[in-house]
Design an enzyme around this catalytic site. Structure first.
Site, PDB file in Angstrom:
ATOM      1  N   SER A  79       0.800  -1.230   0.000  1.00 50.74           N
ATOM      2  CA  SER A  79       0.000   0.000   0.000  1.00 50.74           C
ATOM      3  C   SER A  79       0.831   1.278   0.000  1.00 50.74           C
ATOM      4  O   SER A  79       0.525   2.214  -0.751  1.00 50.74           O
ATOM      5  CB  SER A  79      -0.966  -0.005   1.185  1.00 50.74           C
ATOM      6  OG  SER A  79      -1.910  -1.033   1.045  1.00 50.74           O
ATOM      7  N   LYS A 112      -9.574  -5.368  11.142  1.00 49.87           N
ATOM      8  CA  LYS A 112     -10.697  -4.976  10.285  1.00 49.87           C
ATOM      9  C   LYS A 112     -12.047  -4.969  11.001  1.00 49.87           C
ATOM     10  O   LYS A 112     -12.957  -4.237  10.601  1.00 49.87           O
ATOM     11  CB  LYS A 112     -10.762  -5.888   9.060  1.00 49.87           C
ATOM     12  CG  LYS A 112      -9.625  -5.679   8.076  1.00 49.87           C
ATOM     13  CD  LYS A 112      -9.819  -6.501   6.817  1.00 49.87           C
ATOM     14  CE  LYS A 112      -8.723  -6.216   5.797  1.00 49.87           C
ATOM     15  NZ  LYS A 112      -8.954  -6.939   4.526  1.00 49.87           N
ATOM     16  N   ASP A 162     -12.836  -3.890   0.010  1.00 48.41           N
ATOM     17  CA  ASP A 162     -12.539  -5.277  -0.360  1.00 48.41           C
ATOM     18  C   ASP A 162     -13.696  -5.882  -1.146  1.00 48.41           C
ATOM     19  O   ASP A 162     -13.492  -6.738  -2.011  1.00 48.41           O
ATOM     20  CB  ASP A 162     -12.292  -6.125   0.889  1.00 48.41           C
ATOM     21  CG  ASP A 162     -10.904  -5.924   1.470  1.00 48.41           C
ATOM     22  OD1 ASP A 162     -10.027  -5.411   0.751  1.00 48.41           O
ATOM     23  OD2 ASP A 162     -10.707  -6.279   2.646  1.00 48.41           O
TER      24      ASP A 162
END
Length: 399
Positions: free
Chosen positions: A150, A195, A231
């Site tokens: 990232s 998450k 996602d």
């Protein structure tokens, strides 16, 4: 250079001596009395003051950067570094806050102090010499982060569209230690293992988060933090070919945040799904949420179908010799591994010739592009992002 280890006394400089630096190193912690240490160093009359201390909490970065601000107000030349993995933020941001220099290794694996980044990363990925007080800061929150591409793709994308912004790593094991600082930044990518836990610290969620119960993206605006799950878009993009060719019988490995994003896509496509996980109780709760079947991962050999999805981190760098499924249990038309580093995981390699394989890289690029657009309001340079990711993975493999 005169070093002060854990409170040692500094001698006064000789009259007429050349410029010198008074420094304090603490390899155990960042002490609570930084201001007192700074004043003691300053009292010795050096031309440069240096403080380097171990970061055991993310807040230690802010405390050392605040010390840099104080030195600038006092007209003092200073170097401040938080050591260790948690201190990487200070190494990237220090020069932009007035630190005379930051330290780097010549290459990964040849660090002379904990937390040093390779010089190529500091100059090419983070462009530390161009960071200033107006630079917008984004980052990735998770642990570990050695696998993440990232920072590479987002920093090159920011630069490509002319934004004064940086994307930096936040290697955070205890999310509660970092959460109080979310609103000091502009946005985040969230990865394993945070998450689901991250939702305790946000103000608003979108439909993807309400459905999946997990987030991989935070947008910070107006002192509010909004959560999304890109996602879902990434997985849908990666599986388009499989769905077009009629894949509906699916085995899903894992019951975490990535698996929940896949579940949303699979339910929307009216797939018949069996969830396999090591923790059977967790798999059962997961399956009930989405109307799926479930079983233990130990029973994987008795399952087959149109599509296998690996939504676990098994096989991710640096543990590239691992696989979530034995080779003799691969009985599918399509195999999709969400792991993208290495570019070819063991699962992908052992599936070739038996199934059509789908790399996690395509999912990664699609979800990252949507993140970029949510943060900036601008179209993402998708081809550039893909090129940067592929070049990095091809060059370094599993780093």
């Amino acid at each position: 250079t005169i070093e002060s280890y854990l409170g040692g006394r500094l001698p006064a400089p000789q009259k007429g001596s050349p410029g010198w630096m008074a420094s304090y190193h603490n390899f155990e912690k960042t002490p609570s009395d930084l201001d007192a240490i700074y004043r003691r160093l300053l009292a010795a009359g050096p031309q440069v003051v240096k403080v380097a201390s171990q970061a055991n909490h993310f807040a230690d970065n802010f405390r050392l950067l605040a010390l840099l601000d104080k030195a600038q107000q006092d007209g003092i030349s200073m170097i401040a570094v938080a050591m260790g993995e948690l201190g990487e933020y200070s190494r990237i941001m220090g020069p932009g806050r007035g630190s005379m220099l930051t330290y780097a290794s010549f290459e990964k694996g040849h660090e002379t102090a904990p937390g040093q980044l390779p010089i190529d990363d500091l100059l090419e990925v983070y462009a530390v010499n161009q960071i200033n007080q107006k630079t917008r800061i984004y980052g990735i929150v998770g642990y570990p982060l050695g696998h993440s591409l990232s920072p590479h793709i987002h920093n090159f994308a920011f630069r490509h569209v002319g934004l004064n912004a940086r994307f930096v790593p936040f290697a955070v094991q205890e999310l509660g230690d970092f959460a109080p600082y979310l609103r000091q930044f502009d946005g985040f990518s969230v990865t394993i293992p945070h998450k689901v836990k991250i939702l305790e610290f946000v103000d608003e969620v979108d439909e993807t988060v309400r459905t999946t119960g997990a987030a991989n993206t935070l947008v910070c605006h107006g002192n509010k933090v909004r959560a999304a799950n890109t996602d879902v878009t990434g997985i849908g993009s990666a599986l388009q070919q499989a769905f077009t060719q009629g894949a509906r019988q699916v085995v899903l490995l894992g019951a975490g945040g990535a698996a929940r994003a896949a579940a949303m896509v699979l339910r929307n496509e009216k797939c018949q799904v069996t969830v396999l996980a090591r923790d059977v109780q967790r798999a059962q709760a997961f399956a009930e949420d989405f109307g799926f079947h479930c079983d233990s991962l130990d029973q994987a050999r008795k399952y087959s179908g149109d599509l296998l999805i690996n939504a676990t981190s098994v096989g991710m760098a640096p543990r590239i010799d691992q696989t979530p499924l034995p080779q003799d249990a691969i009985h599918y038309r399509f195999v999709f591994d969400m792991v993208y580093n290495p570019l070819e995981t063991r699962l992908i390699r052992e599936s070739q010739g038996k199934a059509i394989v789908i790399s996690g890289l395509e999912m990664f690029i699609a979800q990252a592009a949507l993140q970029f657009e949510l943060w900036t309001g601008q179209p993402a340079p998708v081809e550039l992002m893909r090129e940067v990711a592929f070049r990095k993975l091809s060059k370094t493999g599993a780093d």
